[in-house]
Design a protein around this motif. Structure first.
Motif, mmCIF file in Angstrom:
data_model
loop_
_atom_site.group_PDB
_atom_site.id
_atom_site.type_symbol
_atom_site.label_atom_id
_atom_site.label_comp_id
_atom_site.label_asym_id
_atom_site.label_seq_id
_atom_site.Cartn_x
_atom_site.Cartn_y
_atom_site.Cartn_z
ATOM 1 N N LYS A 28 0.223 1.279 -9.131
ATOM 2 C CA LYS A 28 0.787 0.908 -7.820
ATOM 3 C C LYS A 28 -0.184 1.097 -6.664
ATOM 4 C CE LYS A 28 5.619 1.470 -9.102
ATOM 5 N NZ LYS A 28 6.829 2.254 -8.941
ATOM 6 N N CYS A 29 -1.483 1.052 -6.953
ATOM 7 C CA CYS A 29 -2.496 1.208 -5.897
ATOM 8 C C CYS A 29 -3.437 0.002 -5.852
ATOM 9 C CB CYS A 29 -3.301 2.491 -6.095
ATOM 10 S SG CYS A 29 -2.322 3.999 -5.890
ATOM 11 N N PRO A 30 -2.915 -1.215 -5.612
ATOM 12 C CA PRO A 30 -3.813 -2.369 -5.527
ATOM 13 C C PRO A 30 -4.824 -2.235 -4.388
ATOM 14 C CG PRO A 30 -1.606 -2.934 -4.719
ATOM 15 C CD PRO A 30 -1.505 -1.581 -5.382
ATOM 16 N N LEU A 31 -4.509 -1.393 -3.407
ATOM 17 C CA LEU A 31 -5.478 -1.110 -2.337
ATOM 18 C C LEU A 31 -6.838 -0.710 -2.910
ATOM 19 C CD1 LEU A 31 -6.622 -0.145 0.411
ATOM 20 C CD2 LEU A 31 -5.113 1.824 0.275
ATOM 21 N N ILE A 32 -6.828 0.105 -3.962
ATOM 22 C CA ILE A 32 -8.093 0.598 -4.526
ATOM 23 C C ILE A 32 -8.856 -0.550 -5.185
ATOM 24 C CG2 ILE A 32 -9.114 2.167 -6.240
ATOM 25 C CD1 ILE A 32 -6.787 4.114 -5.663
ATOM 26 N N TRP B 189 -13.602 -4.515 -4.744
ATOM 27 C CA TRP B 189 -14.109 -5.891 -4.837
ATOM 28 C C TRP B 189 -15.318 -6.063 -3.917
ATOM 29 C CZ3 TRP B 189 -14.366 -10.286 -1.555
ATOM 30 C CH2 TRP B 189 -14.555 -11.511 -2.211
ATOM 31 N N ILE C 15 -1.991 9.045 -4.441
ATOM 32 C CA ILE C 15 -2.154 8.344 -5.725
ATOM 33 C C ILE C 15 -1.205 8.931 -6.772
ATOM 34 C CG2 ILE C 15 -3.725 7.998 -7.684
ATOM 35 C CD1 ILE C 15 -6.020 7.798 -5.664
ATOM 36 N N TYR D 77 -11.198 -12.509 -4.619
ATOM 37 C CA TYR D 77 -10.496 -11.221 -4.475
ATOM 38 C C TYR D 77 -9.044 -11.353 -4.906
ATOM 39 C CZ TYR D 77 -8.104 -12.495 -0.104
ATOM 40 O OH TYR D 77 -7.298 -13.095 0.826
ATOM 41 N N ALA E 239 -8.518 -3.701 -4.540
ATOM 42 C CA ALA E 239 -8.924 -4.647 -3.490
ATOM 43 C C ALA E 239 -10.130 -4.119 -2.720
ATOM 44 C CB ALA E 239 -7.748 -4.896 -2.548
ATOM 45 N N ALA E 240 -10.221 -2.784 -2.596
ATOM 46 C CA ALA E 240 -11.359 -2.191 -1.875
ATOM 47 C C ALA E 240 -12.655 -2.339 -2.673
ATOM 48 C CB ALA E 240 -11.076 -0.720 -1.578
ATOM 49 N N SER F 70 -14.666 -0.414 3.062
ATOM 50 C CA SER F 70 -14.130 -1.124 1.893
ATOM 51 C C SER F 70 -12.627 -0.890 1.768
ATOM 52 C CB SER F 70 -14.844 -0.682 0.610
ATOM 53 O OG SER F 70 -14.559 0.680 0.329
ATOM 54 N N GLY F 71 -12.167 0.295 2.124
ATOM 55 C CA GLY F 71 -10.742 0.595 2.053
ATOM 56 C C GLY F 71 -9.950 -0.227 3.059
ATOM 57 N N ARG G 220 -6.823 -7.240 2.037
ATOM 58 C CA ARG G 220 -6.729 -8.081 0.823
ATOM 59 C C ARG G 220 -5.392 -7.930 0.097
ATOM 60 N NH1 ARG G 220 -12.466 -6.017 -0.434
ATOM 61 N NH2 ARG G 220 -13.678 -7.458 0.842
ATOM 62 N N CYS G 221 -4.619 -6.886 0.433
ATOM 63 C CA CYS G 221 -3.284 -6.741 -0.165
ATOM 64 C C CYS G 221 -2.254 -7.600 0.570
ATOM 65 C CB CYS G 221 -2.850 -5.270 -0.150
ATOM 66 S SG CYS G 221 -3.740 -4.263 -1.355
ATOM 67 N N GLY H 165 -9.742 -3.513 1.733
ATOM 68 C CA GLY H 165 -8.754 -3.480 0.660
ATOM 69 C C GLY H 165 -7.340 -3.662 1.197
ATOM 70 N N PHE I 293 -14.404 5.728 -5.183
ATOM 71 C CA PHE I 293 -13.458 5.473 -4.081
ATOM 72 C C PHE I 293 -12.374 6.552 -4.076
ATOM 73 C CE2 PHE I 293 -9.862 3.719 -1.858
ATOM 74 C CZ PHE I 293 -10.438 3.068 -0.782
ATOM 75 N N CYS J 5 0.827 -1.214 0.000
ATOM 76 C CA CYS J 5 0.000 0.000 0.000
ATOM 77 C C CYS J 5 0.863 1.267 0.000
ATOM 78 C CB CYS J 5 -0.945 0.009 1.205
ATOM 79 S SG CYS J 5 -2.200 -1.282 1.155
ATOM 80 N N PRO J 6 1.718 1.455 -1.025
ATOM 81 C CA PRO J 6 2.519 2.685 -1.062
ATOM 82 C C PRO J 6 1.654 3.942 -1.105
ATOM 83 C CG PRO J 6 2.596 1.550 -3.180
ATOM 84 C CD PRO J 6 1.947 0.613 -2.210
ATOM 85 N N LEU J 7 0.407 3.803 -1.556
ATOM 86 C CA LEU J 7 -0.530 4.936 -1.535
ATOM 87 C C LEU J 7 -0.578 5.578 -0.144
ATOM 88 C CD1 LEU J 7 -3.044 6.680 -2.167
ATOM 89 C CD2 LEU J 7 -4.415 4.613 -2.134
#
Lengths: 174, 174
Positions: free
Chosen positions: B24-28, B33, B63, B11, B30-31, A58-59, A65-66, A62, B51, A25-27
């Motif tokens: 580079k934002c898999p968090l988004i 889903w 982001i 997921y 994953a959220a 949801s975040g 889930r990472c 998320g 989101f 989660c570099p975000l």
């Protein structure tokens, strides 16, 4: 590295160094750079925690889930992040008997089917016996409680990763 | 892949496939889903955009800070994500003259110094000439306007990456 050195980093260097304190989660790291200067390592950690707490449900899901499974596919295929690999190895997850490996795989699947996110635990502050117990017990929790618990574990992992990065060469400066 | 196939993904598979639609934002990914099933690709895209819009300003800056420079260090060192590499190559960023490379490096630095995040543009819907013009012009914008503009570009990039992943083998199904 003391906190003034942390505060002097460009966002690029800050994200390169701290980008995985919350797994993949570099975000989050990139977002909290906005709040510099930090008066201490604790203040940086608190800013990360506040960012996480302010995300919608949801975040938070998320973030969970990472995370990779404990002793799961990423460990076996060598695709864990460096930090996760070290943490899982320290808890003995890379040296399970075949019976243990089958059991953890079954419990991971049960957990994910039930909650829609993986079992997250701060492996560095526990051991194999306690991980087995928690994985069994936490499968029985209510979903909201388990999400809150997973996020608590994310914050513990983050704290230790931050300390490892900042304090390793200057233990008394922060 | 039609939308029912997308909705049927675990997921883990969903994040593996769509995890970089926002760089580079898999968090988004994953959220969002959590919000399945999606009635269409547009609905999935709208959920991602909502989101992003709901994040605090620092999250939106985060982001942007996860994006590489155009024709920058990551391109030269081969560390761009696959998606960014293809997009930058399509806009000719991997074949600049030395004068062009110096100019873009100078403008990237000026932009980052001014705003604290990188210049983001949807390279696939533009060309080199327009990129030069925008990079010069956008350096003069107010910070708030430029952040909004950067996030618009992130959403355009996301839309094209989603379409590339979902529509490539089933152009009429979504």
């Amino acid at each position: 590295m003391d906190i003034s050195a942390v505060n002097a980093l460009s966002y690029e260097d800050f994200v390169n160094i701290f980008g995985n304190v919350v797994e993949k989660c570099p975000l989050i790291t990139a977002a909290v750079w906005t709040s510099r200067p930090f008066i201490s390592l604790n203040a940086l950690e608190a800013t990360i925690n506040e960012f996480i707490d302010a995300l919608p449900e949801s975040g938070k899901e998320g973030i969970l889930r990472c995370h990779p499974d404990l002793a799961g596919r990423d460990l076996h295929s060598g695709t864990l992040t460096r930090e996760s690999r070290e943490e899982q190895a320290r808890a003995g997850m890379d040296a399970l008997s075949s019976a243990e490996a089958s059991r953890v795989a079954r419990l991971n699947e049960e957990y994910k089917r039930r909650f829609g996110f993986p079992f997250v635990i701060c492996a560095r502050t526990t051991d194999k016996t306690r991980i087995w117990r928690e994985l069994s017990e936490r499968c029985q929790n209510a979903r909201a409680a388990e999400m809150a618990r997973g996020i608590e574990e994310v914050k513990k992992i983050c704290r230790l990763r931050l300390q490892g990065l900042v304090l390793s060469d200057a233990p008394n400066k922060l």
